[in-house]
Design a protein around this motif. Structure first.
Motif, PDB file in Angstrom:
ATOM      1  N   GLY A   8      23.403 -25.990  -2.126  1.00 15.58           N
ATOM      2  CA  GLY A   8      24.273 -25.238  -3.044  1.00 15.58           C
ATOM      3  C   GLY A   8      25.269 -26.166  -3.707  1.00 15.58           C
ATOM      4  N   ASN A   9      25.238 -26.183  -5.024  1.00 17.77           N
ATOM      5  CA  ASN A   9      26.195 -26.975  -5.808  1.00 17.77           C
ATOM      6  C   ASN A   9      27.244 -26.006  -6.350  1.00 17.77           C
ATOM      7  N   TRP A  10      28.429 -26.039  -5.731  1.00 16.53           N
ATOM      8  CA  TRP A  10      29.459 -25.047  -6.092  1.00 16.53           C
ATOM      9  C   TRP A  10      30.156 -25.391  -7.406  1.00 16.53           C
ATOM     10  N   LYS A  11      29.936 -26.590  -7.904  1.00 20.18           N
ATOM     11  CA  LYS A  11      30.571 -27.057  -9.156  1.00 20.18           C
ATOM     12  C   LYS A  11      32.092 -26.878  -9.080  1.00 20.18           C
ATOM     13  N   LEU A  12      32.714 -26.420 -10.177  1.00 19.49           N
ATOM     14  CA  LEU A  12      34.179 -26.291 -10.204  1.00 19.49           C
ATOM     15  C   LEU A  12      34.581 -24.878  -9.767  1.00 19.49           C
ATOM     16  N   GLY A  94      24.284 -38.005 -10.545  1.00 21.96           N
ATOM     17  CA  GLY A  94      23.595 -37.944 -11.832  1.00 21.96           C
ATOM     18  C   GLY A  94      23.276 -36.537 -12.305  1.00 21.96           C
ATOM     19  N   HIS A  95      24.084 -35.565 -11.883  1.00 24.95           N
ATOM     20  CA  HIS A  95      23.867 -34.200 -12.391  1.00 24.95           C
ATOM     21  C   HIS A  95      24.004 -34.222 -13.915  1.00 24.95           C
ATOM     22  N   SER A  96      23.242 -33.382 -14.584  1.00 23.12           N
ATOM     23  CA  SER A  96      23.261 -33.418 -16.061  1.00 23.12           C
ATOM     24  C   SER A  96      24.655 -33.124 -16.620  1.00 23.12           C
ATOM     25  N   TYR A 166      14.649 -32.334  -9.469  1.00 25.74           N
ATOM     26  CA  TYR A 166      14.198 -32.177 -10.860  1.00 25.74           C
ATOM     27  C   TYR A 166      14.910 -30.964 -11.440  1.00 25.74           C
ATOM     28  N   GLU A 167      15.772 -31.231 -12.415  1.00 30.04           N
ATOM     29  CA  GLU A 167      16.566 -30.162 -13.010  1.00 30.04           C
ATOM     30  C   GLU A 167      16.422 -30.210 -14.532  1.00 30.04           C
ATOM     31  N   PRO A 168      15.469 -29.453 -15.077  1.00 29.39           N
ATOM     32  CA  PRO A 168      15.382 -29.410 -16.540  1.00 29.39           C
ATOM     33  C   PRO A 168      16.687 -28.842 -17.099  1.00 29.39           C
ATOM     34  N   TRP A 170      17.579 -27.478 -19.751  1.00 30.00           N
ATOM     35  CA  TRP A 170      17.499 -26.185 -20.431  1.00 30.00           C
ATOM     36  C   TRP A 170      17.414 -25.015 -19.452  1.00 30.00           C
ATOM     37  N   ALA A 171      17.220 -25.301 -18.181  1.00 31.20           N
ATOM     38  CA  ALA A 171      17.127 -24.223 -17.184  1.00 31.20           C
ATOM     39  C   ALA A 171      18.412 -24.075 -16.380  1.00 31.20           C
ATOM     40  N   ILE A 172      19.355 -25.023 -16.555  1.00 34.20           N
ATOM     41  CA  ILE A 172      20.566 -24.993 -15.729  1.00 34.20           C
ATOM     42  C   ILE A 172      21.567 -23.990 -16.296  1.00 34.20           C
ATOM     43  N   GLY A 173      21.873 -22.988 -15.495  1.00 36.36           N
ATOM     44  CA  GLY A 173      22.882 -21.998 -15.870  1.00 36.36           C
ATOM     45  C   GLY A 173      22.472 -21.109 -17.030  1.00 36.36           C
ATOM     46  N   THR A 174      21.211 -21.119 -17.393  1.00 43.95           N
ATOM     47  CA  THR A 174      20.774 -20.356 -18.568  1.00 43.95           C
ATOM     48  C   THR A 174      20.024 -19.078 -18.196  1.00 43.95           C
ATOM     49  N   TYR A 210      13.681 -28.520  -6.788  1.00 45.21           N
ATOM     50  CA  TYR A 210      13.760 -28.000  -8.154  1.00 45.21           C
ATOM     51  C   TYR A 210      15.157 -27.399  -8.333  1.00 45.21           C
ATOM     52  N   GLY A 211      15.727 -27.553  -9.522  1.00 45.62           N
ATOM     53  CA  GLY A 211      17.006 -26.906  -9.827  1.00 45.62           C
ATOM     54  C   GLY A 211      17.000 -26.380 -11.246  1.00 45.62           C
ATOM     55  N   GLY A 212      17.549 -25.188 -11.433  1.00 40.81           N
ATOM     56  CA  GLY A 212      17.612 -24.573 -12.763  1.00 40.81           C
ATOM     57  C   GLY A 212      17.384 -23.081 -12.643  1.00 40.81           C
ATOM     58  N   SER A 213      18.525 -22.346 -12.542  1.00 37.24           N
ATOM     59  CA  SER A 213      18.482 -20.880 -12.477  1.00 37.24           C
ATOM     60  C   SER A 213      17.619 -20.347 -11.332  1.00 37.24           C
ATOM     61  N   ILE A 214      17.727 -20.994 -10.176  1.00 37.13           N
ATOM     62  CA  ILE A 214      17.066 -20.419  -8.993  1.00 37.13           C
ATOM     63  C   ILE A 214      17.838 -19.165  -8.588  1.00 37.13           C
ATOM     64  N   LYS A 215      17.096 -18.111  -8.330  1.00 32.86           N
ATOM     65  CA  LYS A 215      17.677 -16.831  -7.901  1.00 32.86           C
ATOM     66  C   LYS A 215      16.819 -16.309  -6.747  1.00 32.86           C
ATOM     67  N   GLY A 231      15.373 -26.334  -3.187  1.00 39.03           N
ATOM     68  CA  GLY A 231      16.075 -26.082  -4.436  1.00 39.03           C
ATOM     69  C   GLY A 231      17.506 -26.572  -4.426  1.00 39.03           C
ATOM     70  N   LEU A 232      17.964 -26.970  -5.602  1.00 35.94           N
ATOM     71  CA  LEU A 232      19.385 -27.237  -5.824  1.00 35.94           C
ATOM     72  C   LEU A 232      19.876 -26.039  -6.642  1.00 35.94           C
ATOM     73  N   VAL A 233      20.795 -25.290  -6.039  1.00 34.96           N
ATOM     74  CA  VAL A 233      21.178 -23.988  -6.585  1.00 34.96           C
ATOM     75  C   VAL A 233      22.621 -24.046  -7.060  1.00 34.96           C
ATOM     76  N   GLY A 234      22.866 -23.661  -8.304  1.00 31.32           N
ATOM     77  CA  GLY A 234      24.228 -23.634  -8.839  1.00 31.32           C
ATOM     78  C   GLY A 234      24.823 -22.242  -8.708  1.00 31.32           C
ATOM     79  N   GLY A 235      24.734 -21.466  -9.782  1.00 35.72           N
ATOM     80  CA  GLY A 235      25.384 -20.147  -9.854  1.00 35.72           C
ATOM     81  C   GLY A 235      25.129 -19.251  -8.650  1.00 35.72           C
ATOM     82  N   ALA A 236      23.906 -19.209  -8.177  1.00 37.22           N
ATOM     83  CA  ALA A 236      23.579 -18.290  -7.071  1.00 37.22           C
ATOM     84  C   ALA A 236      24.040 -18.825  -5.713  1.00 37.22           C
TER      85      ALA A 236
HETATM   86  C1  PEP Z   1      22.796 -26.897 -10.982  1.00 39.41           C
HETATM   87  O1  PEP Z   1      23.905 -26.946 -11.462  1.00 39.41           O
HETATM   88  O2  PEP Z   1      22.369 -27.864 -10.352  1.00 39.41           O
HETATM   89  C2  PEP Z   1      22.006 -25.695 -11.183  1.00 39.41           C
HETATM   90  C3  PEP Z   1      20.727 -25.750 -10.921  1.00 39.41           C
HETATM   91  O3  PEP Z   1      22.666 -24.588 -11.653  1.00 39.41           O
HETATM   92  P1  PEP Z   1      22.059 -23.099 -11.800  1.00 39.41           P
HETATM   93  O4  PEP Z   1      21.373 -22.767 -10.517  1.00 39.41           O
HETATM   94  O5  PEP Z   1      23.258 -22.237 -12.047  1.00 39.41           O
HETATM   95  O6  PEP Z   1      21.119 -23.137 -12.951  1.00 39.41           O
END
Ligand code: PEP
Length: 256
Positions: A8-12, A94-96, A166-168, A170-174, A210-215, A231-236
């Motif tokens: 889980g990447n809690w970001k800010l 190296g997060h995008s 691998y975090e495309p 265009w899939a991050i937070g979208t 994989y990372g990018g809008s995993i739910k 998975g590397l999970v942001g928002g969820a």
């Molecule tokens: C991320 O920030 O690494 C990420 C994958 O975010 P999200 O799950 O919100 O797309």
């Protein structure tokens, strides 16, 4: 077989006392899960409190960044040694968002990665293409360039401490997730690249997330793919319920 990792990447987010509640809920929710590694990466200011909360559990602690120097006149930076000191086992590199907003180049990411691993941290190296790069058929070239840029001169034994995400972009937070087959193709490409550079044993061992809008509703189809190891999970990841649902779904992977 590679054990799945859900990170889980809690970001800010959750930089204060909310971090304690969230990490406590995660710790309690994963008590009976032992076939998935679980990692949480809070902001720097919450690392100590979170460590105190999870230290008696299987949940691992990571940071979202660190500097490449160990100490010195670098106002505002955080040394990899400081991360070890507060109980971190992992650091994301190296997060995008760091590439985009903080101008991190492959060279900088490579230096950070080397420093972090040299003190015993595990590094999660993120790589992934932007939408226009995918649309122009450049996705594989971009990811290869990122891997080469950050990993080309690391010592061979460091690869054991590295996970790739691998975090495309265009899939991050979208809310737009990469199709599992499409993601798996990139994961295979990354694994082959690791094989060429570090040998087949390392390629078989390395975890590629994989990372990018995993739910909760899409993790199962991703994790069933042969080369997707978690998975590397942001928002969820900043809501205990959704993060736990993802972990539980990953624990039910049928491919072993
Ligand atoms: C991320 O920030 O690494 C990420 C994958 O975010 P999200 O799950 O919100 O797309």
């Amino acid at each position: 077989m590679r054990k799945p990792l859900i990170a889980g990447n809690w970001k800010l987010n959750k930089g204060g006392k909310d971090a304690v509640q969230l990490s406590r809920n995660i710790k309690e929710g994963v008590r009976d899960i032992n076939n998935v590694d679980v990692l949480i990466c809070p902001p720097f200011t919450a690392l100590m409190r979170v460590y105190e909360t999870i230290k008696d559990s299987s949940v691992k602690l990571g940071a979202q960044n660190c500097f490449y120097e160990m100490e010195g006149a670098y106002t505002g930076e955080i040394s990899p040694l400081f991360l070890i000191d507060v109980g971190c086992e992992y650091v994301i590199m190296g997060h995008s968002e760091r590439r985009q907003y903080f101008a991190e180049t492959e060279d900088i990411i490579g230096m950070k990665l080397k420093s972090a691993v040299s003190v015993g941290l595990n590094a999660i190296l993120c790589a992934g293409e932007k939408l226009e790069e995918r649309e122009n058929g450049k996705a594989f070239d971009v990811v290869k360039r990122q891997l080469e840029g950050s990993l080309s001169d690391i010592p061979e034994d460091y690869i054991q401490k590295i996970t790739i995400a691998y975090e495309p972009v265009w899939a991050i937070g979208t809310g737009r997730t990469c199709e599992p087959d499409v993601a798996n193709k990139m994961h295979r490409f990354i694994r082959n690249w690791i094989g060429e550079k570090f040998g087949n044993k390392s390629a078989e061992k390395i975890r590629i997330l994989y990372g990018g809008s995993i739910k909760p509703h899409n993790i199962s189809s991703l994790i069933e793919k042969e080369d997707i190891d978690g998975g590397l999970v942001g928002g969820a990841s900043i809501k205990a319920n959704s993060f736990l649902e993802i972990i539980i779904a990953a624990s039910k992977r049928t491919r072993y």
